[in-house]
Design an enzyme around this catalytic site. Structure first.
Site, PDB file in Angstrom:
ATOM      1  N   GLU A 250      37.852  32.447 -21.421  1.00  0.00           N
ATOM      2  CA  GLU A 250      37.449  32.976 -22.736  1.00  0.00           C
ATOM      3  C   GLU A 250      38.672  33.254 -23.601  1.00  0.00           C
ATOM      4  OE1 GLU A 250      34.934  36.048 -21.133  1.00  0.00           O
ATOM      5  OE2 GLU A 250      33.579  34.497 -20.398  1.00  0.00           O
TER       6      GLU A 250
ATOM      7  N   GLY B 106      31.505  38.470 -13.247  1.00  0.00           N
ATOM      8  CA  GLY B 106      31.228  38.932 -14.604  1.00  0.00           C
ATOM      9  C   GLY B 106      29.957  39.764 -14.637  1.00  0.00           C
ATOM     10  N   GLY B 107      28.868  39.149 -15.086  1.00  0.00           N
ATOM     11  CA  GLY B 107      27.604  39.846 -15.311  1.00  0.00           C
ATOM     12  C   GLY B 107      27.164  40.769 -14.180  1.00  0.00           C
TER      13      GLY B 107
ATOM     14  N   GLY C   9      28.659  32.672 -16.715  1.00  0.00           N
ATOM     15  CA  GLY C   9      27.596  33.254 -17.529  1.00  0.00           C
ATOM     16  C   GLY C   9      26.399  32.345 -17.722  1.00  0.00           C
TER      17      GLY C   9
ATOM     18  N   HIS D  19      42.041  34.019 -18.574  1.00  0.00           N
ATOM     19  CA  HIS D  19      40.597  33.773 -18.461  1.00  0.00           C
ATOM     20  C   HIS D  19      40.213  32.677 -19.457  1.00  0.00           C
ATOM     21  CE1 HIS D  19      36.280  34.305 -18.561  1.00  0.00           C
ATOM     22  NE2 HIS D  19      36.395  34.931 -17.406  1.00  0.00           N
TER      23      HIS D  19
ATOM     24  N   SER E 273      29.048  32.982 -12.138  1.00  0.00           N
ATOM     25  CA  SER E 273      27.679  33.282 -11.692  1.00  0.00           C
ATOM     26  C   SER E 273      27.608  33.704 -10.222  1.00  0.00           C
ATOM     27  CB  SER E 273      26.746  32.096 -11.978  1.00  0.00           C
ATOM     28  OG  SER E 273      26.699  31.840 -13.374  1.00  0.00           O
TER      29      SER E 273
ATOM     30  N   GLU F 237      37.642  29.482 -11.764  1.00  0.00           N
ATOM     31  CA  GLU F 237      36.389  29.723 -12.479  1.00  0.00           C
ATOM     32  C   GLU F 237      36.009  28.483 -13.295  1.00  0.00           C
ATOM     33  OE1 GLU F 237      35.777  34.270 -13.075  1.00  0.00           O
ATOM     34  OE2 GLU F 237      36.772  33.455 -14.825  1.00  0.00           O
TER      35      GLU F 237
ATOM     36  N   ASN G   3      34.871  41.672 -13.634  1.00  0.00           N
ATOM     37  CA  ASN G   3      35.443  41.483 -14.971  1.00  0.00           C
ATOM     38  C   ASN G   3      34.362  41.936 -15.939  1.00  0.00           C
ATOM     39  OD1 ASN G   3      36.430  40.679 -17.411  1.00  0.00           O
ATOM     40  ND2 ASN G   3      36.397  38.473 -16.973  1.00  0.00           N
ATOM     41  N   TRP G   4      34.554  43.129 -16.487  1.00  0.00           N
ATOM     42  CA  TRP G   4      33.508  43.705 -17.341  1.00  0.00           C
ATOM     43  C   TRP G   4      33.428  43.017 -18.703  1.00  0.00           C
ATOM     44  CZ3 TRP G   4      33.688  49.798 -16.750  1.00  0.00           C
ATOM     45  CH2 TRP G   4      33.419  50.133 -15.418  1.00  0.00           C
ATOM     46  N   LYS G   5      34.461  42.268 -19.066  1.00  0.00           N
ATOM     47  CA  LYS G   5      34.514  41.596 -20.379  1.00  0.00           C
ATOM     48  C   LYS G   5      34.346  42.648 -21.491  1.00  0.00           C
ATOM     49  CE  LYS G   5      33.123  37.360 -18.166  1.00  0.00           C
ATOM     50  NZ  LYS G   5      32.526  36.034 -18.261  1.00  0.00           N
TER      51      LYS G   5
HETATM   52  P1  13P Z   1      29.765  35.523 -14.674  1.00  0.00           P
HETATM   53  O1  13P Z   1      29.852  36.131 -13.278  1.00  0.00           O
HETATM   54  O2  13P Z   1      29.002  36.368 -15.629  1.00  0.00           O
HETATM   55  O3  13P Z   1      29.361  34.093 -14.628  1.00  0.00           O
HETATM   56  O4  13P Z   1      31.278  35.544 -15.234  1.00  0.00           O
HETATM   57  C1  13P Z   1      32.302  35.017 -14.468  1.00  0.00           C
HETATM   58  C2  13P Z   1      33.593  35.364 -15.095  1.00  0.00           C
HETATM   59  O5  13P Z   1      33.943  34.870 -16.141  1.00  0.00           O
HETATM   60  C3  13P Z   1      34.430  36.348 -14.406  1.00  0.00           C
HETATM   61  O6  13P Z   1      35.709  36.389 -14.947  1.00  0.00           O
END
Ligand code: 13P
Length: 249
Positions: free
Chosen positions: A97, A234-235, A173, A95, A213, A167, A10-12
């Site tokens: 967010e 994510g990251g 994050g 998600h 994470s 999640e 998930n590149w956000k």
């Molecule tokens: P991180 O892997 O950066 O914690 O993000 C997880 C996430 O929100 C994937 O959708």
């Protein structure tokens, strides 16, 4: 039958279109795998170039969001049909967010899930508890409520083919990963909820990811758990490490 693992990035809100194409090129040899389905969920503006850059590879492209209406006066939104026409196969829905910053509630997410399926997209439906909820001991009740509301009226055969991502919000994050036992407990509970809502066959078929994470160092232990069928990353999906996560074995 064993469920195939699925690892999605998930590149956000990261990567301009030109940066996106470069990242796809860098990751291409690293994410090759026959055992794992690989997906990049990318910002809307990156979809067209990333679909092009992923042609001939094992990677499918996903969107990070969509709107449930067919078409019309919804300034700034993107429809399921647009995504399908652009070559998108998956779409992240709900998600944390989006739930938090953009106030998306379960009634809206239920409409999005239904529309995605109707259009032929595979939803990656996210759920997860806050730290406060975990400390209050209401995690499983909360996740149950999210799953039941978001899947209301969705057919068993469609649930069997979709992805659910657990999640925990406190792990996103933060570098604070849920332990593999914590993640397995909730992923197993989600599967039991699906069994209760539908049947055992549907629960056995649906793929459930863990997200929060995930990195090259913890992927093997997390994905080794019986109810964890891969990860939503994510990251670490923006780095070469993503290849190590895909090839975690
Ligand atoms: P991180 O892997 O950066 O914690 O993000 C997880 C996430 O929100 C994937 O959708």
């Amino acid at each position: 039958m064993a469920r195939k693992k699925i690892v999605a990035g998930n590149w956000k809100m990261n990567m301009t279109p030109s940066q996106a194409v470069k990242l796809v090129e860098t990751l291409k040899p690293l994410v090759a795998s026959d055992d794992v389905d690989v997906v990049y969920c990318v910002p809307a503006i990156d979809i067209v170039p990333v679909v092009e850059a992923c042609k001939g590879t094992n990677v499918e492209v996903g969107a990070e969001n969509m709107y449930f209406e067919e078409k019309g006066a919804y300034t700034g939104e993107i429809s399921a049909e647009m995504l399908v026409d652009a070559g998108v196969k998956y779409v992240i829905i709900g998600h944390s967010e989006r739930r938090d910053y953009f106030k998306e509630d379960d009634a809206l997410l239920n409409k999005k899930v239904k529309k995605a399926i109707e259009a032929g997209l595979t939803p990656i439906l996210c759920c997860g508890e806050s730290l406060e909820q975990r400390e209050m001991g209401v995690t499983l009740d909360w996740i149950n409520l999210q799953i039941k509301s978001d899947l209301d009226g969705v057919a068993a055969s469609d649930v069997a083919n979709m992805i659910i991502a657990y999640e925990p919000i406190w792990a996103i994050g933060t570098g604070k990963t849920a332990t593999s036992d914590q993640a397995e407990e909730v992923c197993g509970a989600i599967r039991r909820t699906i069994a209760a809502m539908y049947d055992e066959a549907t629960a056995e078929a649906v793929r459930i990811q863990y997200g929060g994470s995930v990195n090259a160092g913890n992927a093997a232990e997390l994905f080794g758990k019986p109810d964890i069928d891969g990860g939503l990353v994510g990251g670490a999906s923006l780095k070469e490490d993503f290849g190590k996560i895909v090839n975690y074995k």
